[in-house]
Design an enzyme around this catalytic site. Structure first.
Site, PDB file in Angstrom:
ATOM      1  N   GLU A 427      -2.265  -7.141  -5.851  1.00 60.39           N
ATOM      2  CA  GLU A 427      -1.318  -6.032  -6.395  1.00 60.39           C
ATOM      3  C   GLU A 427      -0.923  -6.712  -7.877  1.00 60.39           C
ATOM      4  O   GLU A 427      -0.442  -7.798  -7.986  1.00 60.39           O
ATOM      5  CB  GLU A 427      -0.074  -6.243  -5.329  1.00 60.39           C
ATOM      6  CG  GLU A 427       1.005  -5.265  -6.221  1.00 60.39           C
ATOM      7  CD  GLU A 427       2.543  -5.386  -5.130  1.00 60.39           C
ATOM      8  OE1 GLU A 427       2.251  -5.704  -3.964  1.00 60.39           O
ATOM      9  OE2 GLU A 427       3.508  -4.984  -5.499  1.00 60.39           O
ATOM     10  N   ASP A 500       2.908  -8.268  -2.355  1.00 60.91           N
ATOM     11  CA  ASP A 500       4.114  -8.868  -2.418  1.00 60.91           C
ATOM     12  C   ASP A 500       4.696  -8.666  -0.896  1.00 60.91           C
ATOM     13  O   ASP A 500       4.455  -7.635  -0.312  1.00 60.91           O
ATOM     14  CB  ASP A 500       5.102  -8.349  -3.514  1.00 60.91           C
ATOM     15  CG  ASP A 500       4.565  -8.934  -4.862  1.00 60.91           C
ATOM     16  OD1 ASP A 500       3.769 -10.071  -4.842  1.00 60.91           O
ATOM     17  OD2 ASP A 500       4.983  -8.480  -5.860  1.00 60.91           O
ATOM     18  N   ASP A 502       7.363  -7.363   0.030  1.00 62.89           N
ATOM     19  CA  ASP A 502       8.374  -6.478  -0.243  1.00 62.89           C
ATOM     20  C   ASP A 502       8.121  -4.736   0.119  1.00 62.89           C
ATOM     21  O   ASP A 502       6.771  -4.777   0.203  1.00 62.89           O
ATOM     22  CB  ASP A 502       9.155  -6.501  -1.902  1.00 62.89           C
ATOM     23  CG  ASP A 502       8.016  -6.171  -3.048  1.00 62.89           C
ATOM     24  OD1 ASP A 502       7.018  -5.670  -2.498  1.00 62.89           O
ATOM     25  OD2 ASP A 502       8.187  -6.609  -3.922  1.00 62.89           O
ATOM     26  N   ASP A 504       7.296  -2.288  -2.001  1.00 62.10           N
ATOM     27  CA  ASP A 504       6.288  -1.772  -2.785  1.00 62.10           C
ATOM     28  C   ASP A 504       5.086  -2.148  -2.360  1.00 62.10           C
ATOM     29  O   ASP A 504       3.974  -1.659  -2.233  1.00 62.10           O
ATOM     30  CB  ASP A 504       6.411  -2.395  -4.179  1.00 62.10           C
ATOM     31  CG  ASP A 504       7.253  -1.261  -5.183  1.00 62.10           C
ATOM     32  OD1 ASP A 504       7.484  -0.169  -4.416  1.00 62.10           O
ATOM     33  OD2 ASP A 504       7.886  -1.649  -6.108  1.00 62.10           O
TER      34      ASP A 504
END
Ligand code: 1YM
Length: 639
Positions: A427, A500, A502, A504
């Site tokens: 990412e 990540d 998180d 997203d």
């Protein structure tokens, strides 16, 4: 009783001892999957009794203390002395390996695959088992302990209503054998519901008595059988015709049925079963139907002048777009083939399936011209999209691809040996940059993704192939896509999604998994897909740097430090991959000796399809419900 032991008893104990020594050989694994397997072994006997026409109700209860009770109202396991063993037939079934298969002649026995290894295996792997048989006004009971040792021979323990017949089995899995002893209600529910769909008119009840409250449980009874299964599978999709087409036929003791309905989506949802076992790899029953479906639709489309002379014939791929179908065959002597025994091999079934389907479906099309037109037009659209996709796909072949564009994105590894090669799909450009610097250039390839990729759940192949990011992924994998997909051409043994920790990051991971599951399913099924696990915390004290994956690990590590060190430890929450330099990224997430990877697997394709549909499809309501129901499992929420 000790003195009663004869040669037969000794052989029996040796048999069950072999199961305890190598449980994996009999039930596959000793993890939660193996644990639930025990339930199915017992339920299979009740299902066999239902298939033989004697049992109408099956009840499954998870008891307090994690034992399980399975109850049926069949004939009851025979209680007489068995001529070969000299002990009661019930005891024989529970102590002699594979006894079930040998004794029960006729009927549709569940066999092949991992199922059907018998009640004795459950006994061998349980700390205790109680079997009660209700027959001729009497309650007979036999008890075992400690991996199948008989502690109470078959005894009449009381009387019952002379009209009552059936078998009740309660067993407690042996904690020494299984990694986990906790039964999962949802896992049981999915299969119990499936069994109810596959056996119309059979009532299955599932109840959880572990909690104090007096639970109602779930009752499953479907008079419509597999028609209702198709309606259930299409519930979050949009059907393009109302009626569910349900056809059935029988020949020489082989029963065959199929139910189908088209929806406006692009995925194929065809599931086939033989004697209630999912035939993952299809086989003759599925082949017969697929062949007939393509032929009948083409003939009809030509006759009805929907398909013009100049038009190409519809292919197997065209006619299965948006198709939800259940194929079910009940066979007295099924031959299962393939490595995982997931393919039906009996050749006579191909003909039966073809005949039953083509006759019935032809008539349906004649009698329902409006539906017929809708279905043919759906397939024709798919056909046009397929031709467009073919062109787009050609563009993804390396030779045709704008070389500089492709190589600008992928940093390939030097090795050309797929077995040692891996690709990180990363990412963001900045993490991509660190990954490129931190990788082992011999075996690790890096593909950075800019932003989010296309959601393919509601996109046809031709459109997906227009997407730059997806084109790059296809080219990098080397397998091709759609009809041309070839797993043996996969250029990397491991495909590692690195996002990540998180929301997203999870979103991007789900988008990638959707792409892989829909367009590269064997890559997922064969276990090539992994999720990298970047650390969530960095703990520094003195010259030591420690990375941990989660809150629990952090607490555990801190607790292990001496008081004075712990007080001075600096704890940092890692914000994202981009924050780590090349060295850190290598150390925590990429180095094959230090990293932790999560393997992504698919146990149940039917369930997986529903989850992807819910998470990524265009109906909002099921997604809202899913989030509500699963919110309790969320550990780290960052919004
Ligand atoms: C809760 C588990 O085992 N039910 C069950 C098992 C059998 C029968 C009926 C049965 C089968 C037959 C004849 C036959 C079994 N019998 C045998 C064996 N429920 C559960 N219900 N009569 C009764 O197959 O001919 C094995 S399983 F071998 F003894 F016949």
């Amino acid at each position: 009783m000790q003195n009663d032991y004869n040669e037969n008893d000794i052989q029996v104990l040796e048999g069950l001892e072999a199961v305890r020594k190598r449980p994996g050989m009999y039930i596959g694994t000793t993890d939660v999957k193996g644990l639930h397997h025990l339930v199915w072994e017992i339920v299979d006997n009740s299902i066999d009794e239902a298939l033989a026409g004697y049992c109408k109700n099956i009840e499954i209860i998870i008891n307090k203390g994690n034992s399980v009770t399975v109850k049926d109202d069949g004939r009851g396991i025979p209680v007489g002395v068995h001529p070969k063993t000299g002990i009661s037939t019930v005891e024989t079934v529970y102590t002699v390996l594979h006894a079930g298969g040998k004794f029960g002649g006729g009927g549709y026995k569940v066999s092949g695959g991992l199922h059907g290894v018998g009640a004795s295996v459950v006994n061998a792997l349980s700390s205790w088992v109680t079997v009660r048989v209700y027959k001729e006004g009497k309650i007979h009971e036999v008890k075992f302990e400690n991996g199948g040792k008989t502690i109470q021979k078959l005894t009449v323990i009381g009387e019952c209503d002379p009209n009552r017949t059936g078998t009740t089995v309660t067993f407690k899995p042996d904690a020494d054998i299984f990694d986990s002893e906790i039964f999962d209600y949802e896992t049981l529910k999915v299969r119990v519901r499936e069994l109810a769909f596959l056996n119309k008119g059979l009532q299955l009840t599932l109840r959880d008595d572990r909690d104090e409250e007096d639970t109602q449980g779930d009752k499953f009874l479907y008079e419509g059988g597999i028609s209702e299964y198709v309606r259930f599978l299409n519930q979050n999709k949009t059907p393009i015709h109302d009626q569910i087409i349900h056809l059935e036929g029988e020949e020489a003791g082989v029963f065959f049925e199929v139910a189908m309905q088209y929806n406006n989506g692009y995925n194929e949802n065809i599931y086939s079963f033989v004697n209630n076992i999912n035939t993952h790899d299809g086989g003759t029953h599925e082949e017969g139907v697929r062949r007939a479906l393509t032929r009948v639709l083409n003939n009809y489309a030509r006759k009805a002048k929907l398909l013009k002379e100049k038009d190409d014939a519809l292919t197997g791929d065209d006619v299965k777009e948006g198709l939800t179908m259940i194929v079910s065959c009940k066979h007295p002597n099924p031959q299962f083939e393939g490595q995982t025994k997931g393919r039906l091999g009996n050749s006579e079934v191909r003909k039966l399936a073809d005949n039953v389907f083509s006759e019935g479906f032809e008539r349906f099309l004649m009698e329902n011209p409006n539906e017929a037109k809708i279905i043919v037009e759906k397939s024709m659209l798919a056909s046009r999209a397929r031709l467009a996709a073919k062109k787009a796909r050609e563009a993804t072949r390396k030779t045709d691809l704008s070389i500089s564009n492709f190589f600008g994105k992928l940093t390939d590894c030097k090795s050309k040996d797929p077995s040692e090669s891996e690709i990180f799909i990363v990412e963001g450009d900045s993490a991509g940059g660190s990954a490129k610097k931190g990788r082992d250039s011999m075996t690790q390839a890096i593909l950075p993704l800019r932003g989010k990729i296309l959601n393919v759940e509601k996109t046809r192949l031709d459109k997906a192939l227009g997407n730059e990011e997806i084109k790059t992924i296809i080219t990098a994998f080397g397998t091709g896509i759609g009809q041309e997909f070839d797993l043996s051409k996969l250029r990397y043994n491991k495909i590692i999604i690195m996002t990540d920790a998180d929301v997203d990051g999870s979103h991007i991971r789900v988008l990638l998994l959707t792409l892989f599951y829909r367009y590269f399913k064997p890559i997922v099924q064969e276990g090539h897909v992994y999720a990298a696990q970047p650390p969530l915390f960095r703990i520094m004290h003195g010259k030591t740097r420690k990375y941990v994956l989660n809150e629990e690990e952090k607490d555990k590590y801190l607790a292990s430090l001496p008081d004075n060190v712990r007080q001075r430890a600096e704890i940092a929450r890692m914000k994202g991959l981009g924050e780590m330099d090349a060295e850190e990224l290598n150390e925590t997430t990429m180095d094959i000796n230090k990293r932790v990877l999560r393997k992504i697997t698919v146990d149940d394709c039917i369930l997986a399809d529903q989850v992807f549909e819910k998470l990524m499809g265009d109906e909002v309501e099921p997604r809202r419900k899913f989030i509500e129901e699963n919110a309790g499992y969320v550990k780290n929420l960052d919004i």
